[in-house]
Scaffold this active site. Structure first.
Site, PDB file in Angstrom:
ATOM      1  N   ASP A 121       0.866  -1.252  -0.127  1.00  0.00           N
ATOM      2  CA  ASP A 121       0.013  -0.068   0.141  1.00  0.00           C
ATOM      3  C   ASP A 121       0.827   1.161  -0.074  1.00  0.00           C
ATOM      4  O   ASP A 121       2.102   1.280   0.476  1.00  0.00           O
ATOM      5  CB  ASP A 121      -0.998  -0.072   1.307  1.00  0.00           C
ATOM      6  CG  ASP A 121      -2.061   0.965   0.982  1.00  0.00           C
ATOM      7  OD1 ASP A 121      -2.383   1.349   0.030  1.00  0.00           O
ATOM      8  OD2 ASP A 121      -2.611   1.108   1.995  1.00  0.00           O
TER       9      ASP A 121
ATOM     10  N   HIS B 138       2.515   3.712  -8.859  1.00  0.00           N
ATOM     11  CA  HIS B 138       2.543   2.096  -9.022  1.00  0.00           C
ATOM     12  C   HIS B 138       3.585   1.526  -9.912  1.00  0.00           C
ATOM     13  O   HIS B 138       4.252   0.288  -9.601  1.00  0.00           O
ATOM     14  CB  HIS B 138       1.301   1.864  -9.979  1.00  0.00           C
ATOM     15  CG  HIS B 138      -0.025   2.080  -9.241  1.00  0.00           C
ATOM     16  ND1 HIS B 138      -0.488   1.707  -7.950  1.00  0.00           N
ATOM     17  CD2 HIS B 138      -1.104   2.842  -9.506  1.00  0.00           C
ATOM     18  CE1 HIS B 138      -1.528   2.136  -7.552  1.00  0.00           C
ATOM     19  NE2 HIS B 138      -1.929   2.901  -8.473  1.00  0.00           N
TER      20      HIS B 138
ATOM     21  N   LEU C  28      11.795 -20.283  -4.178  1.00  0.00           N
ATOM     22  CA  LEU C  28      11.017 -19.534  -3.685  1.00  0.00           C
ATOM     23  C   LEU C  28       9.711 -19.747  -4.183  1.00  0.00           C
ATOM     24  O   LEU C  28       9.382 -19.603  -5.746  1.00  0.00           O
ATOM     25  CB  LEU C  28      11.441 -18.139  -3.717  1.00  0.00           C
ATOM     26  CG  LEU C  28      10.366 -16.954  -3.227  1.00  0.00           C
ATOM     27  CD1 LEU C  28      10.293 -17.156  -1.612  1.00  0.00           C
ATOM     28  CD2 LEU C  28      10.680 -15.292  -3.543  1.00  0.00           C
TER      29      LEU C  28
END
Length: 250
Positions: free
Chosen positions: A27, A44, A138
Site C-alpha cells: 500500500d 504504481h 521461492l
C-alpha cells in the site's frame, strides 16, 4: 488438490526462526507519487520495481513463500484510467520478469478470479506459471482480482460440485479448495502505507498470522524495512491458543 499443509486451528504448527511464508499488502504507491507531484500511476510503476528488491531479500533470508496483494476484487472501483494502467503494468511485469524469475529458481503463481482479465493477460499468466512450475527456491504468489470472501466462496462451490449429495463440510475438506492450498499459512503479514486493516486479503489463511503494520510507503519499502518486520516477528509469542506457561513447559 492434495493439501500439503494443515490448519493452525487444527494442529499446532512449528514456529520457524525466519518466517516461512510472508504475505504483504503493498500500500501507498499513489501517496508516494502524490508527495512527489507525480501521477498515481508513477507510484504504481515504482512499486513494481520494489517488488524485485523484496523478492531478492526474501530469497537471501530463507523465506520460502512470498505472497503479494497486487489488485483486489474491490480495486475495480478505482478510476478507469488508473485500473487500465494497472493492467498494463501487470502485462509489462509478466513480459519482463517471468524469465528472470525462472532463471533464479522462483515459482510463480497467480491467485484470484482471472476471468475478468483479457485474453492476453490470462495467456501470460498461464505461460508464466507453466514455465516456473518446477522451481523450488521461492514460491511467489501474486493475488490479482482476489478477495478473501471470494476465495472462501469458490472453495465452498468447488467442494459442493465434488460432493453434491453431502451436506456437512469439514475445515480440512474446504481448505483443499482454497486458492493457496499449496502453501502453509502465512507466518507474517505486512501492510505498508500506514493503514491497519487486512482489506479482504487471505481471510481464512491469516487466522494465526502475526500482523505488522508500517507507515513506510511501498515504493520506499526495502531490505532494511523487511528486516524490521522480521525482527518484530521474532519478538512475538506464538501461542496458537495456548498459555505462555505451556510454551515454557514444552
Amino acid at each position: 488438490m492434495i493439501r500439503k499443509f494443515f490448519s493452525s486451528t487444527a494442529e499446532i504448527p512449528e514456529v520457524p526462526p525466519v518466517p516461512r511464508h510472508i504475505a504483504i499488502i503493498m500500500d501507498g504507491n499513489g501517496r508516494w507519487a502524490k508527495k512527489r507531484l507525480m501521477p498515481r500511476v508513477a507510484g504504481h510503476a515504482q512499486g513494481v520495481e520494489r517488488v524485485r528488491d523484496v523478492i531478492r531479500a526474501c530469497v537471501e533470508r530463507g523465506v520460502e513463500y512470498l505472497t503479494l496483494f497486487a489488485f483486489s476484487s474491490e480495486n475495480w472501483r478505482r478510476p478507469p484510467d488508473e485500473v487500465n494502467r494497472l493492467m498494463e503494468l501487470f502485462v509489462m511485469a509478466l513480459e519482463r520478469e517471468v524469465g528472470k524469475l525462472h532463471k533464479n529458481g522462483i515459482c510463480l503463481k497467480i491467485i484470484g478470479d482471472l476471468s475478468r482479465f483479457d485474453d492476453r493477460l490470462r495467456a501470460l499468466i498461464d505461460q508464466g506459471e507453466q514455465l516456473t512450475a518446477g522451481n523450488t527456491r521461492l514460491t511467489l504468489t501474486v493475488a490479482a482480482n482476489y478477495g478473501g470472501r471470494w476465495d472462501i466462496m469458490q472453495a465452498v462451490n468447488a467442494w459442493r460440485a465434488e460432493h453434491p449429495r453431502t451436506h456437512a463440510i469439514t475445515e480440512a475438506a474446504l481448505a483443499e479448495h482454497l486458492a493457496m492450498a499449496y502453501a502453509p499459512e502465512p507466518d507474517l503479514f505486512i501492510r505498508t502505507g500506514g493503514e491497519q486493516r487486512i482489506s479482504n486479503f487471505l481471510l481464512w489463511q491469516l487466522a494465526y498470522t502475526e500482523l505488522y503494520f508500517t507507515d513506510t510507503l511501498w515504493p520506499d519499502f526495502d531490505a532494511d524495512s523487511l528486516d524490521a518486520a522480521i525482527a518484530s516477528y521474532h519478538q512475538r509469542e506464538r501461542r496458537f491458543g495456548r498459555t505462555s506457561e505451556q510454551l515454557v513447559q514444552s
